[in-house]
Design a protein around this motif. Structure first.
Motif, mmCIF file in Angstrom:
data_model
loop_
_atom_site.group_PDB
_atom_site.id
_atom_site.type_symbol
_atom_site.label_atom_id
_atom_site.label_comp_id
_atom_site.label_asym_id
_atom_site.label_seq_id
_atom_site.Cartn_x
_atom_site.Cartn_y
_atom_site.Cartn_z
ATOM 1 N N ASP A 125 0.839 -1.193 0.000
ATOM 2 C CA ASP A 125 0.000 0.000 0.000
ATOM 3 C C ASP A 125 0.870 1.236 0.000
ATOM 4 O O ASP A 125 0.619 2.204 -0.693
ATOM 5 C CB ASP A 125 -0.828 0.034 1.307
ATOM 6 N N LYS A 126 1.919 1.174 0.813
ATOM 7 C CA LYS A 126 2.789 2.342 1.012
ATOM 8 C C LYS A 126 3.884 2.423 -0.032
ATOM 9 O O LYS A 126 4.434 3.474 -0.288
ATOM 10 C CB LYS A 126 3.436 2.261 2.403
ATOM 11 N N TYR A 170 -1.200 3.066 11.630
ATOM 12 C CA TYR A 170 -0.403 2.631 10.468
ATOM 13 C C TYR A 170 1.085 2.701 10.798
ATOM 14 O O TYR A 170 1.520 3.656 11.456
ATOM 15 C CB TYR A 170 -0.712 3.509 9.252
ATOM 16 N N THR A 227 3.456 5.929 11.339
ATOM 17 C CA THR A 227 2.655 7.118 11.641
ATOM 18 C C THR A 227 2.358 7.150 13.150
ATOM 19 O O THR A 227 2.624 6.158 13.845
ATOM 20 C CB THR A 227 1.310 7.125 10.881
ATOM 21 N N VAL A 237 -5.730 5.204 14.021
ATOM 22 C CA VAL A 237 -6.875 5.396 13.114
ATOM 23 C C VAL A 237 -8.076 4.527 13.497
ATOM 24 O O VAL A 237 -9.195 4.816 13.107
ATOM 25 C CB VAL A 237 -6.506 5.158 11.628
ATOM 26 N N THR A 259 -18.357 8.185 6.778
ATOM 27 C CA THR A 259 -17.704 9.246 6.010
ATOM 28 C C THR A 259 -16.332 8.788 5.523
ATOM 29 O O THR A 259 -15.732 7.869 6.097
ATOM 30 C CB THR A 259 -17.515 10.501 6.887
ATOM 31 N N SER A 260 -15.868 9.474 4.501
ATOM 32 C CA SER A 260 -14.565 9.150 3.926
ATOM 33 C C SER A 260 -13.462 9.361 4.975
ATOM 34 O O SER A 260 -13.498 10.335 5.728
ATOM 35 C CB SER A 260 -14.341 10.058 2.723
ATOM 36 N N GLY A 261 -12.533 8.414 5.024
ATOM 37 C CA GLY A 261 -11.426 8.531 5.977
ATOM 38 C C GLY A 261 -11.783 8.062 7.375
ATOM 39 O O GLY A 261 -10.997 8.196 8.308
ATOM 40 N N GLY A 262 -12.982 7.480 7.520
ATOM 41 C CA GLY A 262 -13.444 7.053 8.846
ATOM 42 C C GLY A 262 -12.739 5.805 9.357
ATOM 43 O O GLY A 262 -12.660 5.582 10.568
ATOM 44 N N GLY A 263 -12.245 4.978 8.415
ATOM 45 C CA GLY A 263 -11.522 3.775 8.840
ATOM 46 C C GLY A 263 -12.110 2.475 8.320
ATOM 47 O O GLY A 263 -11.685 1.391 8.730
ATOM 48 N N LYS A 264 -13.055 2.561 7.362
ATOM 49 C CA LYS A 264 -13.713 1.347 6.855
ATOM 50 C C LYS A 264 -12.712 0.423 6.153
ATOM 51 O O LYS A 264 -12.644 -0.768 6.443
ATOM 52 C CB LYS A 264 -14.838 1.716 5.857
ATOM 53 N N SER A 265 -11.926 1.005 5.231
ATOM 54 C CA SER A 265 -10.966 0.169 4.489
ATOM 55 C C SER A 265 -9.942 -0.421 5.440
ATOM 56 O O SER A 265 -9.505 -1.575 5.263
ATOM 57 C CB SER A 265 -10.235 0.989 3.433
ATOM 58 N N THR A 266 -9.566 0.357 6.449
ATOM 59 C CA THR A 266 -8.561 -0.143 7.397
ATOM 60 C C THR A 266 -9.117 -1.372 8.118
ATOM 61 O O THR A 266 -8.411 -2.374 8.266
ATOM 62 C CB THR A 266 -8.174 0.966 8.392
ATOM 63 N N GLN A 307 -10.843 -2.197 -4.066
ATOM 64 C CA GLN A 307 -11.078 -1.262 -5.163
ATOM 65 C C GLN A 307 -9.938 -1.236 -6.178
ATOM 66 O O GLN A 307 -10.168 -0.960 -7.337
ATOM 67 C CB GLN A 307 -11.348 0.142 -4.629
ATOM 68 N N GLU A 312 -15.526 -1.354 -1.680
ATOM 69 C CA GLU A 312 -15.959 -0.521 -2.804
ATOM 70 C C GLU A 312 -16.020 -1.302 -4.100
ATOM 71 O O GLU A 312 -15.463 -0.901 -5.115
ATOM 72 C CB GLU A 312 -15.014 0.665 -2.982
ATOM 73 N N HIS A 314 -20.571 2.201 -0.942
ATOM 74 C CA HIS A 314 -20.979 3.601 -0.869
ATOM 75 C C HIS A 314 -22.418 3.782 -1.325
ATOM 76 O O HIS A 314 -23.036 4.786 -1.046
ATOM 77 C CB HIS A 314 -20.037 4.458 -1.697
#
Ligand code: ATP
Length: 587
Positions: free
Chosen positions: A111-112, A347, A350, A354, A373-380, A420, A501, A532
């Motif tokens: 990812d990084k 992460y 960092t 999160v 909301t976006s950035g809330g932590g779902k994908s994490t 995604q 997604e 979404h």
């Protein structure tokens, strides 16, 4: 630790060849001085004031000069053969070991570190170590041996001329040496600047369509421009700081005669033996440049050593990257419930946590949807199930066993992921779908493709399921690629499905086909999904509303709408957005 020591483990049995490379290179350099001496002997024979020239001696000296030149060349080739055998083994091993390591790294590493960066770490740095070990290190042996030998030679004949010939070298050692010392960290800055410029260049190329669409100018890429400008400023300033030193040094080296001639004149007039002193001068004129060049080369080599240090450092950053902990007490998966117990996550690299204290359970065969909301932590949350990363605190259980104690292959076998950015390989559709299940029959691949609503894609392709994606102009849209990825997951038929997604790329027509494929894939499975489009999760057994790394609400669609909280508001907004009209037409 020296670069050489750090590279030794990659040499394996060829380690033994390296001392030979250094030995041959040193001997070659010494043999390389001999022809100069023989040329000087010829000059002495021809010009010394003895009145009796021996042409036999001249021939003998000429022959010896040729023989030593040939010996020097043969020795140098032998050194190169040895150093190349070692360098190829190192380069091969670096690639092999780093590739193996990539397979053991947590998925989150990728990812990084995008593929371009990983390719650069492995390919470019393996190539740097090759050049260093094959060419530069053997030369270093020569650059140490030759000055010593020449120094002895220069002082044996006449110490006064010896001192005179050393003036430019002394100047070089003092000025270049101190300059090199001061610019030690330049190479690091230089490499970093190159890397920044490369990264921004990739962003620039990626962003060109956006710039065109929004009719912006090239100056929109301020970062790219800045990295080029920084690079330019740094390199120009560095080059300028060398201007005076290099100019004066080059002048002195090439004008060594300006120092040698007056010295010779003084010696000749005081000794009275003009012819012999002038003949001696010839030796100094011949040998001094060899000596100076070696000193010069050793200066450049110190830069090569720095570059090699950075290269091996970069490779070590990959080989030393922590692997996922292997089970200490491997446990079997008895069923397919998923449970998060007070999970916290930050992460790597960092500081901000999160996910804070996430707890939920998905019973076998149920579907849990993550919204928010976006950035809330779902994908994490989704990424922690296949162990892209390990949680810092709390526990994740699959089938009652902590995932850290489930052997990785068991976890992978029982889980399908559709993220995604899931990629298709540049291979045939058959190979792509069969990727996780290589033993699957063509019939079952075709069935999975049908269930994933891919039949019309296959029928349109020139070679059906044998068509190579990306070849002969065969490109698939984002939504079509998603369906092929879903066919792969359907064929794998894993009892746990994680979807992130899955409909993000889709147009309305593709979306409905993808929804059908998703229903097939999810039937009877334990599903954790992020969607979404809220309509696709109306029937989920449980919906978790994730915001700011916490679960704010949980319940069925009906319960959450009735509750009138965050989800109810999202649902209301969603319904409004899908019923928008333009000029009386639904959009
Ligand atoms: N690889 C990463 N390294 C560091 N921080 C990350 C990384 N990926 C995500 N984050 C951060 O973690 C937080 C949660 O991100 P996440 O992608 O899980 O949110 P999300 O709810 O899935 O958002 P979206 O709906 O936009 O995909 C964000 O603050 C994000 O910036």
């Amino acid at each position: 630790m020296s670069v050489f020591k750090r590279l030794t483990p990659y040499m394996q049995s060829r380690k033994i060849l390296y001392p030979f490379a250094l030995l041959f290179s040193s001997l070659s350099s010494i043999a390389g001085i001999a022809p100069f001496i023989y040329v000087w002997l010829i000059v002495r024979e021809l010009f010394a004031d003895t009145g009796n020239i021996s042409y036999d001696m001249v021939k003998h000296y000429a022959l010896m000069a040729v023989i030593f030149s040939v010996i020097s060349i043969v020795l140098y080739f032998s050194a190169l053969i040895c150093s190349h055998l070692v360098a190829f083994r190192i380069e091969g091993n670096i690639r092999r070991i780093t590739m193996k390591k990539l397979l053991k790294l947590p998925l989150g590493f990728f990812d990084k570190n995008p593929t371009g960066r990983i390719r650069k770490i492995i390919d470019d740095n393996a190539a740097v170590t090759h050049t260093f070990m094959a060419h530069e290190l053997p030369d270093l042996a020569g650059t140490i041996v030759v000055p010593i030998a020449s120094l002895v030679l220069l002082f044996i004949f006449d110490w006064r001329l010896g001192i005179a010939s050393l003036v430019p070298i002394a100047y070089a050692i003092i000025t270049l040496g101190s300059k090199m010392n001061k610019s030690k960290d330049f190479m690091q800055k230089y490499m970093k600047s190159l890397e920044d410029m490369n990264t921004e260049a990739v962003e620039y190329v990626r962003g060109i369509p956006v710039v065109k669409v929004f009719q912006q100018t090239i100056f929109s890429f301020k970062n790219f421009y800045k990295t080029i400008d920084d690079y330019h400023q740094m390199v120009t300033a560095y080059s300028s700081s060398w201007k005076f030193i290099m100019c004066s040094y080059t002048t002195l080296i090439n004008g060594v005669a300006l120092i040698l001639v007056p010295t010779t004149f003084l010696i000749a007039t005081s000794s009275g033996n003009i012819a012999a002193t002038i003949v001696d001068l010839m030796l100094y004129v011949l040998v001094t440049p060899v000596f100076s060049q070696c000193v010069m080369r050793s200066m450049y080599l110190s830069q090569a050593v720095n570059q090699a240090k950075l290269a091996i450092g970069s490779i070590e950053s990959l080989t030393d990257y922590p692997e996922l902990a292997t089970p200490t007490n491997p446990q079997e998966v008895k069923h397919f419930d998923i449970e998060f117990k007070n999970v916290k996550f930050t992460y790597p690299g960092t500081e901000n946590e999160v996910l804070h204290d996430i707890s939920f359970k998905i019973k076998e065969g149920e579907t849990v949807a993550l919204v928010g909301t976006s950035g809330g932590g779902k994908s994490t949350i989704a990424k922690l199930v296949p162990r892209f990363f390990d949680a810092n605190d709390g526990e994740i259980l699959v089938g009652g066993a902590p995932i850290k104690e489930i052997p990785q292959e068991v976890l992978m076998k029982n889980t399908s992921f559709v993220f995604q950015n899931t990629r298709l390989f540049k291979k045939s559709i058959l190979e792509n779908v069969r990727y996780g299940t290589p033993e699957a029959s063509i019939e079952s691949v075709n069935k999975a493709l049908d269930l994933a609503q891919c039949r019309e894609i296959i029928d349109r392709l020139p070679e059906g399921i044998n068509t190579v994606i990306g070849s002969k102009g065969t490109y698939l849209s984002g939504g079509e690629q998603q369906r092929i990825v879903l066919a792969r997951a359907i064929l794998k038929n894993a009892p746990i499905v994680v979807l992130d997604e899955a409909t993000a790329f889709a147009d309305p027509e593709n979306e409905s086909l993808i929804q059908q494929a998703l229903q097939t894939l999810s039937k009877g499975k334990t599903v954790l999904m992020i969607a979404h489009r809220l309509t696709s999760i109306v029937n989920a057994d449980q919906i978790l509303v994730v915001q700011g790394g916490r679960i704010m609400e949980r319940g069925t669609h009906k319960e959450l709408v009735e509750k009138g909280g965050v989800f109810a508001k999202m649902w209301q907004d969603y319904q409004q957005s899908v019923s928008w009209t333009i000029g009386g037409k639904n959009v």
